[in-house]
Design an enzyme around this catalytic site. Structure first.
Site, short mmCIF file in Angstrom:
data_model
loop_
_atom_site.label_atom_id
_atom_site.label_comp_id
_atom_site.label_asym_id
_atom_site.label_seq_id
_atom_site.Cartn_x
_atom_site.Cartn_y
_atom_site.Cartn_z
N GLU A 256 40.77 57.81 18.78
CA GLU A 256 40.83 56.46 19.34
C GLU A 256 39.75 55.56 18.74
O GLU A 256 40.02 54.38 18.43
CB GLU A 256 40.66 56.51 20.86
CG GLU A 256 41.77 57.25 21.60
CD GLU A 256 41.55 58.75 21.64
OE1 GLU A 256 40.60 59.25 20.98
OE2 GLU A 256 42.32 59.43 22.34
N GLU B 62 29.01 49.88 16.09
CA GLU B 62 30.24 50.65 16.25
C GLU B 62 29.84 52.03 16.74
O GLU B 62 28.77 52.55 16.37
CB GLU B 62 31.02 50.74 14.94
CG GLU B 62 31.47 49.40 14.37
CD GLU B 62 32.39 48.62 15.27
OE1 GLU B 62 33.08 49.24 16.11
OE2 GLU B 62 32.45 47.39 15.14
N HIS C 28 37.26 46.70 13.01
CA HIS C 28 35.92 46.34 13.46
C HIS C 28 34.91 46.88 12.46
O HIS C 28 34.99 48.02 12.02
CB HIS C 28 35.64 46.94 14.84
CG HIS C 28 36.39 46.27 15.93
ND1 HIS C 28 35.85 46.07 17.19
CD2 HIS C 28 37.62 45.74 15.98
CE1 HIS C 28 36.73 45.46 17.96
NE2 HIS C 28 37.83 45.26 17.23
N ASP D 152 25.56 43.84 16.09
CA ASP D 152 26.76 44.54 16.57
C ASP D 152 26.64 46.02 16.21
O ASP D 152 25.97 46.38 15.23
CB ASP D 152 28.02 43.94 15.93
CG ASP D 152 29.29 44.58 16.50
OD1 ASP D 152 29.45 44.58 17.73
OD2 ASP D 152 30.10 45.10 15.71
N ASP E 153 31.28 41.74 11.80
CA ASP E 153 31.35 41.17 13.14
C ASP E 153 30.08 40.40 13.49
O ASP E 153 30.13 39.38 14.19
CB ASP E 153 31.60 42.27 14.18
CG ASP E 153 33.04 42.77 14.16
OD1 ASP E 153 33.83 42.27 13.35
OD2 ASP E 153 33.37 43.66 14.96
#
Length: 229
Positions: free
Chosen positions: A52, A9, A150, A7, A155
């Site tokens: 965001e 980010e 997250h 995963d 994750d």
């Protein structure tokens, strides 16, 4: 068979618009069993973090400022994944970022056919049902209570559990983990007997699916076979 559950980010959605990877987490599986080996790296994106994105993963400019840039961790990352299959939820997203980062440091891209997309597996297996990581955790009874934000490694660890459920559990080939010596001689084979599970598996139907089924059966009338069961 070696697989890497992975995963990332990022700072946003589009590497072509200047977005970068800020975290990579990965978990190694061998024959569908976690080995305990992991890879985890925070990365300085060399740009400001949009609000965001910060609200999704909580990784801000101050935290990432002293972390290495991708060029300085690319070799360690490539060494860890090797030539293994990459198990990713929504693989198209992570693969485009990984290959963009690799291209920027003049490295070969990762072939897309190495990716196993658990999002696509879930959508095929449960058509019409939610297929987010959180939704699949609820379906399979996997504890994701620590996932308040997250995080790539967390994750990946959760996705590893989800992936094993999607392909049929931790022993999809029904191997019984009998040692090679015993399986060769037959020793112990006659002693094994199937027994009921000490704790029944949780139901995999969501409440909305149960309600939809009940409504369908009700429309069939009192003579419906389902009402006799």
């Amino acid at each position: 068979m070696r697989e890497i559950v992975l995963d990332t980010e990022t700072t946003g959605f589009e590497p072509e618009q200047g977005d970068r990877i800020v975290e990579i987490g990965a978990v190694e599986l061998f024959n569908h069993v976690p080995t305990g080996k992991t890879y985890h790296q925070y990365i300085n994106p060399e740009r400001a973090m949009p609000q965001e994105a910060f609200e999704v993963h909580g990784l801000g400019d101050d935290f990432l400022g002293d972390k290495p840039v991708f060029a300085n961790v690319a070799q360690a990352f490539v060494d860890f994944i090797g030539d293994a299959k990459l198990v990713i939820h929504n693989a198209a997203f992570d693969m485009k970022f990984l290959n963009a980062e690799l291209s920027w440091v003049k490295r070969a891209p990762i072939p897309f056919d190495r990716a196993v997309d658990t999002l696509m597996i879930a959508r095929r297996k449960f058509p019409g049902s939610p297929a987010s990581l959180d939704a699949l955790c609820r379906r399979f009874g996997i504890d994701n209570s620590s996932r308040t934000l997250h995080g790539a490694l967390l994750d990946s660890e959760i996705l590893a559990e989800v992936y094993l459920e999607l392909i049929g559990g931790k022993q999809p080939d029904f191997a019984l983990n009998v040692s090679q010596d015993k399986s060769a001689t037959g020793e112990g084979a006659a002693e094994w007997r199937p027994e009921p599970r000490p704790t029944p598996l949780p139901a995999r139907l969501s409440e909305s699916e149960k309600a939809a089924h009940a409504a369908f059966v009700e429309k069939l009338g009192d003579a419906a076979l389902w009402k006799r069961l």
